[in-house]
Design a protein around this motif. Structure first.
Motif: not given
Length: 301
Positions: A262-288
Motif C-alpha cells: 500500500l501507498a498513502l498519499r499525504r496530500d489527501d489520504g488516498r490509499i492505493q495498493g495491490y493484494y498479493y497471494d501466490s495462490q490467488s489472482q494477481p494484481f487485485q487493486e485496492l483504492t481507498l
C-alpha cells in the motif's frame, strides 16, 4: 526522462499521471511491464544497506549485487553531485506521522480483480465475485484503523468486504509502516519473493510512470527518496483472522493468505495498493479514500 530531469526530483515526482479503469483514479492495467532484475537488486540493496557501517561497505554491496559494476561506480565518482546524492545508508530517512492515518480512522473504497486471461487461471480470488473469463469483478471495502504506533512502525485494524448485497466479511489485520530503516521495500515478514515485491511496488502511483532504468536510479537517489518519503507513506498489511462470519462459515471464497502492498498519499489520504497471494489472482487493486481527516486533540489548562 533526460539527464536534466534526473537532477530535478520534483519534476520526476510531478510527472506522475493516473490511468483510469472503471472510473477509478489510479487504476493500473495489469499488463504493465514487469520490473526488471535491476529493480529487484535495487530493492535488495535498500534492504541490505541498512546493515552497512561504512560508505565503502555500501559500495561493495552494490557491486556484489550486480546492479552496478565497478566501472559504473568509477564513473559515478567522477560526477561529484551525483555521487553525493547516492544512498549509502538510510538513516537520513524518517517517517513523519500523518493525520490521515490515526487510530479511529476509516477508509472506504473498492477492490478490483482484473479479468482472468484464458491462458492464466488461479485457484481462487479475493472475492466470491470471481471473474467469468473476460470481465473484471469489483467489491466495496471498508478499512478501519484500531491502533497505530509510529515508533514501533506497527498498526492494527479491520477490513470489511461487501461482496454482494447480503455478504459482509470482516477480518482483523496487522501491518507494518515502511520507514526504510526498520522495514524496507523488501518483504521479510510475509511470504513473497524479490520479484513479487518489485512487480507490486512498481505498479503503485509513486513509481508507475518510471521506466525500470529510471526507477533503479531513483531508488538509490537521496533526493528522490527524501521527497518520496515526504509525499508518500508505504505500508504492508496482512489479514490474520476472520471476525465475521466465523471462520467455519462460508466466506464466499475470500482468502486471507496473502497481504497488501500500500501507498498513502499525504496530500489527501488516498490509499492505493495491490493484494498479493501466490495462490490467488494477481494484481487485485485496492483504492481507498479517508472518511474524514483526524486531528490530534489538545488539552488546555
Amino acid at each position: 526522462m533526460d539527464d536534466a530531469d534526473w537532477d530535478d526530483t520534483g519534476a520526476i515526482l510531478r510527472s506522475r499521471f493516473f490511468r483510469t479503469r472503471h472510473g477509478h483514479e489510479g487504476s493500473q492495467d495489469s499488463r504493465l511491464p514487469e520490473a526488471s532484475n535491476e529493480v529487484e537488486k535495487a530493492i535488495e540493496y535498500l534492504s541490505k544497506v541498512r546493515g552497512c557501517k561504512t560508505p565503502q561497505e555500501s559500495l561493495r554491496l552494490a557491486v556484489r549485487l550486480g546492479f552496478y559494476t565497478g566501472d559504473d561506480w568509477a564513473r559515478l565518482f567522477d560526477e561529484q553531485p551525483r555521487c553525493d546524492d547516492l544512498v549509502l545508508d538510510t538513516s537520513f530517512l524518517r517517517v513523519a506521522e500523518t493525520s490521515w492515518l490515526e487510530a479511529g480512522g476509516v477508509f472506504w473504497g473498492s477492490q478490483i480483480a482484473p479479468a482472468i486471461s484464458p491462458i492464466y487461471e488461479m485457484s481462487s480470488t479475493r472475492s466470491n465475485a470471481s471473474s467469468s473469463g473476460s470481465t473484471s469483478s469489483q467489491w466495496t471495502v471498508k478499512l478501519s484503523i484500531s491502533s497505530i504506533d509510529y515508533k514501533q512502525l506497527r498498526l492494527t485494524g479491520t477490513m470489511e468486504a461487501f461482496t454482494d448485497a447480503k455478504t459482509n466479511i470482516k477480518t482483523y489485520f496487522e501491518g507494518e509502516i515502511i520507514d526504510f530503516n526498520g522495514h524496507s521495500l523488501q518483504t521479510l515478514t510475509f511470504a513473497s519473493t524479490l520479484g513479487d515485491d518489485a512487480n507490486n511496488w512498481r505498479k503503485l502511483d509513486p513509481f508507475v510512470c518510471l521506466s525500470n532504468h529510471e526507477l533503479v536510479k531513483c531508488l538509490v537517489s537521496r533526493k528522490f527518496m527524501k521527497e518520496l518519503n515526504d509525499r508518500w507513506l508505504f505500508l504492508r498489511i496482512k489479514e490474520l483472522d476472520f471476525i465475521s462470519p466465523v471462520p467455519e462459515a462460508d466466506v464466499g471464497g475470500l482468502t486471507i493468505g496473502g497481504f497488501y502492498y500500500l501507498a498513502l498519499r499525504r496530500d489527501d489520504g488516498r490509499i492505493q495498493g495491490y493484494y498479493y497471494d501466490s495462490q490467488s489472482q494477481p494484481f487485485q487493486e485496492l483504492t481507498l479514500m479517508p472518511n474524514k481527516r483526524l486531528f490530534p486533540s489538545y488539552e488546555f489548562r
